[in-house]
Design a protein around this motif. Sequence first.
Motif, PDB file in Angstrom:
ATOM      1  N   VAL A 179     -30.370  13.642  57.801  1.00 15.95           N
ATOM      2  CA  VAL A 179     -31.531  13.581  56.914  1.00 15.95           C
ATOM      3  C   VAL A 179     -32.730  14.266  57.558  1.00 15.95           C
ATOM      4  CG1 VAL A 179     -33.209  11.994  55.893  1.00 15.95           C
ATOM      5  CG2 VAL A 179     -30.766  11.542  55.668  1.00 15.95           C
ATOM      6  N   VAL A 180     -32.958  13.999  58.829  1.00 16.11           N
ATOM      7  CA  VAL A 180     -34.090  14.599  59.539  1.00 16.11           C
ATOM      8  C   VAL A 180     -33.956  16.121  59.595  1.00 16.11           C
ATOM      9  CG1 VAL A 180     -35.209  14.782  61.805  1.00 16.11           C
ATOM     10  CG2 VAL A 180     -34.629  12.537  60.872  1.00 16.11           C
ATOM     11  N   GLN A 181     -32.722  16.612  59.747  1.00 18.35           N
ATOM     12  CA  GLN A 181     -32.500  18.065  59.783  1.00 18.35           C
ATOM     13  C   GLN A 181     -32.878  18.729  58.465  1.00 18.35           C
ATOM     14  OE1 GLN A 181     -28.439  18.676  61.013  1.00 18.35           O
ATOM     15  NE2 GLN A 181     -28.822  17.966  63.102  1.00 18.35           N
ATOM     16  N   ARG A 182     -32.991  17.947  57.406  1.00 17.46           N
ATOM     17  CA  ARG A 182     -33.403  18.483  56.103  1.00 17.46           C
ATOM     18  C   ARG A 182     -34.919  18.455  55.930  1.00 17.46           C
ATOM     19  NH1 ARG A 182     -29.279  15.501  51.951  1.00 17.46           N
ATOM     20  NH2 ARG A 182     -30.574  16.598  50.412  1.00 17.46           N
ATOM     21  N   GLY A 183     -35.640  18.159  57.006  1.00 13.51           N
ATOM     22  CA  GLY A 183     -37.090  18.159  56.957  1.00 13.51           C
ATOM     23  C   GLY A 183     -37.686  16.891  56.393  1.00 13.51           C
ATOM     24  N   ILE A 184     -36.944  15.790  56.443  1.00 11.50           N
ATOM     25  CA  ILE A 184     -37.373  14.513  55.877  1.00 11.50           C
ATOM     26  C   ILE A 184     -37.666  13.544  57.017  1.00 11.50           C
ATOM     27  CG2 ILE A 184     -36.676  12.546  54.443  1.00 11.50           C
ATOM     28  CD1 ILE A 184     -34.705  14.556  53.051  1.00 11.50           C
ATOM     29  N   THR A 185     -38.771  12.827  56.920  1.00 11.97           N
ATOM     30  CA  THR A 185     -39.108  11.782  57.886  1.00 11.97           C
ATOM     31  C   THR A 185     -38.622  10.436  57.361  1.00 11.97           C
ATOM     32  OG1 THR A 185     -41.037  12.945  58.772  1.00 11.97           O
ATOM     33  CG2 THR A 185     -41.016  10.549  59.014  1.00 11.97           C
ATOM     34  N   VAL A 186     -38.056   9.634  58.255  1.00 13.07           N
ATOM     35  CA  VAL A 186     -37.591   8.292  57.904  1.00 13.07           C
ATOM     36  C   VAL A 186     -38.435   7.270  58.663  1.00 13.07           C
ATOM     37  CG1 VAL A 186     -35.657   6.681  57.885  1.00 13.07           C
ATOM     38  CG2 VAL A 186     -35.232   9.134  57.571  1.00 13.07           C
ATOM     39  N   ASN A 187     -39.120   6.402  57.930  1.00 11.90           N
ATOM     40  CA  ASN A 187     -39.872   5.290  58.507  1.00 11.90           C
ATOM     41  C   ASN A 187     -39.177   3.976  58.177  1.00 11.90           C
ATOM     42  OD1 ASN A 187     -41.895   7.016  59.503  1.00 11.90           O
ATOM     43  ND2 ASN A 187     -43.019   6.915  57.566  1.00 11.90           N
ATOM     44  N   GLY A 188     -39.409   2.952  58.999  1.00 15.77           N
ATOM     45  CA  GLY A 188     -38.684   1.698  58.829  1.00 15.77           C
ATOM     46  C   GLY A 188     -39.562   0.473  58.736  1.00 15.77           C
ATOM     47  N   LEU A 189     -39.087  -0.499  57.976  1.00 13.60           N
ATOM     48  CA  LEU A 189     -39.739  -1.797  57.841  1.00 13.60           C
ATOM     49  C   LEU A 189     -38.674  -2.878  58.038  1.00 13.60           C
ATOM     50  CD1 LEU A 189     -42.704  -2.807  56.925  1.00 13.60           C
ATOM     51  CD2 LEU A 189     -41.561  -3.399  54.802  1.00 13.60           C
ATOM     52  N   PRO A 190     -38.267  -3.147  59.286  1.00  9.33           N
ATOM     53  CA  PRO A 190     -37.259  -4.187  59.524  1.00  9.33           C
ATOM     54  C   PRO A 190     -37.857  -5.571  59.329  1.00  9.33           C
ATOM     55  CG  PRO A 190     -38.064  -3.308  61.606  1.00  9.33           C
ATOM     56  CD  PRO A 190     -38.686  -2.466  60.520  1.00  9.33           C
ATOM     57  N   LEU A 191     -37.117  -6.429  58.650  1.00  8.16           N
ATOM     58  CA  LEU A 191     -37.582  -7.772  58.330  1.00  8.16           C
ATOM     59  C   LEU A 191     -36.940  -8.761  59.294  1.00  8.16           C
ATOM     60  CD1 LEU A 191     -37.182  -7.546  54.447  1.00  8.16           C
ATOM     61  CD2 LEU A 191     -39.077  -6.749  55.880  1.00  8.16           C
ATOM     62  N   LEU A 192     -37.765  -9.355  60.133  1.00  8.28           N
ATOM     63  CA  LEU A 192     -37.291 -10.317  61.122  1.00  8.28           C
ATOM     64  C   LEU A 192     -37.725 -11.722  60.740  1.00  8.28           C
ATOM     65  CD1 LEU A 192     -37.842  -7.449  62.613  1.00  8.28           C
ATOM     66  CD2 LEU A 192     -37.585  -8.752  64.692  1.00  8.28           C
ATOM     67  N   LEU A 193     -37.811 -11.983  59.453  1.00 14.76           N
ATOM     68  CA  LEU A 193     -38.387 -13.235  58.964  1.00 14.76           C
ATOM     69  C   LEU A 193     -37.573 -14.457  59.349  1.00 14.76           C
ATOM     70  CD1 LEU A 193     -39.304 -12.034  55.356  1.00 14.76           C
ATOM     71  CD2 LEU A 193     -40.788 -12.118  57.366  1.00 14.76           C
ATOM     72  N   LYS A 194     -36.246 -14.311  59.432  1.00 15.44           N
ATOM     73  CA  LYS A 194     -35.393 -15.495  59.613  1.00 15.44           C
ATOM     74  C   LYS A 194     -34.429 -15.324  60.776  1.00 15.44           C
ATOM     75  CE  LYS A 194     -35.787 -16.546  54.717  1.00 15.44           C
ATOM     76  NZ  LYS A 194     -35.106 -16.727  53.437  1.00 15.44           N
ATOM     77  N   ARG A 195     -34.884 -14.632  61.828  1.00  6.17           N
ATOM     78  CA  ARG A 195     -33.962 -14.367  62.930  1.00  6.17           C
ATOM     79  C   ARG A 195     -33.552 -15.642  63.661  1.00  6.17           C
ATOM     80  NH1 ARG A 195     -32.445 -10.225  60.691  1.00  6.17           N
ATOM     81  NH2 ARG A 195     -31.187  -9.722  62.494  1.00  6.17           N
ATOM     82  N   ALA A 196     -34.415 -16.660  63.662  1.00  6.68           N
ATOM     83  CA  ALA A 196     -34.053 -17.898  64.366  1.00  6.68           C
ATOM     84  C   ALA A 196     -32.855 -18.584  63.721  1.00  6.68           C
ATOM     85  CB  ALA A 196     -35.242 -18.851  64.378  1.00  6.68           C
ATOM     86  N   ALA A 197     -32.688 -18.344  62.431  1.00  2.25           N
ATOM     87  CA  ALA A 197     -31.559 -18.955  61.713  1.00  2.25           C
ATOM     88  C   ALA A 197     -30.602 -17.878  61.233  1.00  2.25           C
ATOM     89  CB  ALA A 197     -32.081 -19.760  60.526  1.00  2.25           C
ATOM     90  N   SER A 198     -30.470 -16.832  62.024  1.00  2.00           N
ATOM     91  CA  SER A 198     -29.685 -15.681  61.604  1.00  2.00           C
ATOM     92  C   SER A 198     -28.200 -16.007  61.581  1.00  2.00           C
ATOM     93  CB  SER A 198     -29.936 -14.505  62.546  1.00  2.00           C
ATOM     94  OG  SER A 198     -29.578 -14.843  63.861  1.00  2.00           O
ATOM     95  N   SER A 199     -27.466 -15.220  60.803  1.00  2.00           N
ATOM     96  CA  SER A 199     -26.031 -15.424  60.686  1.00  2.00           C
ATOM     97  C   SER A 199     -25.305 -14.698  61.801  1.00  2.00           C
ATOM     98  CB  SER A 199     -25.558 -14.892  59.330  1.00  2.00           C
ATOM     99  OG  SER A 199     -25.499 -13.479  59.354  1.00  2.00           O
ATOM    100  N   ALA A 200     -23.989 -14.848  61.812  1.00  2.00           N
ATOM    101  CA  ALA A 200     -23.179 -14.195  62.838  1.00  2.00           C
ATOM    102  C   ALA A 200     -23.206 -12.678  62.695  1.00  2.00           C
ATOM    103  CB  ALA A 200     -21.741 -14.703  62.749  1.00  2.00           C
ATOM    104  N   LEU A 201     -23.669 -12.180  61.552  1.00  2.00           N
ATOM    105  CA  LEU A 201     -23.685 -10.739  61.326  1.00  2.00           C
ATOM    106  C   LEU A 201     -25.027 -10.105  61.671  1.00  2.00           C
ATOM    107  CD1 LEU A 201     -21.773 -10.594  57.907  1.00  2.00           C
ATOM    108  CD2 LEU A 201     -20.854 -10.337  60.219  1.00  2.00           C
ATOM    109  N   ASP A 202     -25.972 -10.876  62.174  1.00  2.00           N
ATOM    110  CA  ASP A 202     -27.297 -10.371  62.501  1.00  2.00           C
ATOM    111  C   ASP A 202     -27.406 -10.035  63.979  1.00  2.00           C
ATOM    112  OD1 ASP A 202     -28.295 -10.590  59.929  1.00  2.00           O
ATOM    113  OD2 ASP A 202     -28.927 -12.664  60.210  1.00  2.00           O
ATOM    114  N   VAL A 203     -28.432  -9.247  64.319  1.00  2.00           N
ATOM    115  CA  VAL A 203     -28.760  -8.984  65.711  1.00  2.00           C
ATOM    116  C   VAL A 203     -30.226  -9.348  65.918  1.00  2.00           C
ATOM    117  CG1 VAL A 203     -27.047  -7.162  65.974  1.00  2.00           C
ATOM    118  CG2 VAL A 203     -29.361  -6.569  65.266  1.00  2.00           C
TER     119      VAL A 203
END
Length: 280
Positions: A179-203
């Motif tokens: 995607v970046v090679q196509r001249g597009i910037t990617v920004n992120g908004l990771p949600l860590l709202l419930k990490r204390a009670a995260s599931s086995a599939l979370d990091v």
Amino acid sequence: MFSRRFWSRSLVSHRLVLGLAFLVLAGTAPARAGSSGMDVDLELVLAVDVSYSMDTEEQALQREGYASAVVSREFLDALRLGPSGRIAVEYVEWAGDGEQKVVVDWRIIDSPQTAKAFADAVMGAPLRRVYRTSISSALLFSADQFDLNGYKGLRRVIDVSGDGVNNQGPPVALARDAVVQRGITVNGLPLLLKRAASSALDVPELDAYYEDCVIGGPGAFVIPVQQMEEFARAIKTKLVMEVAGMVPPPAPGLIQRAAATEPRVSCTIGEKIWMDHWAN
């Protein structure tokens, strides 16, 4: 972690430098996709996670956050300072591989009225939840949307939000690089709202994962959300910076892409966790 003092100070400083930001980048009627060749300051895809790891409360927060951000005074101030005073925006929801949906097709935002119309369209769409998490497919799908809109933007940005790691579809780092090679910037908004009670599939290091494996391109940045009360303000600040074409300065709560050559978190950790979880 955010602080109210940081956000207050940050938003004030953003308004002071927006004009300078647009000088560096070198009130028309609303238009829809297909307006051939229309110049805009920014083409922006809002790519929003609707996988089952997002509960209905988080989904509602996302919708409300984006809807309130585009009608905010800070966002409209940034909009007016652009060379053309308009941007093109599309709202996409995503989950597993092949599960991407355009919820609000490309629209011009160039005034409080068009901003409100976009916000109303976002809020009026029915909520949905879908299985699995494919950030990579969301990025590739979103990148293709730029070729379908008929606009000519100074910049192209994908704003991806979510609360989990890639566990289906192509490897996320390879998709990001394509995607970046196509001249597009990617920004992120990771949600860590419930990490204390995260599931086995979370990091627990989701913000570092987004920083090292998801974002990329000129000025790419991550804003992690730790608390629910931060959500709407984080989205607003993020959109203001994207409209202004700003590179955020190093500060608590604003994480820029790591300088290290090797990611701190494995970019295939989601696939490994999924295989380990379902193999047992």
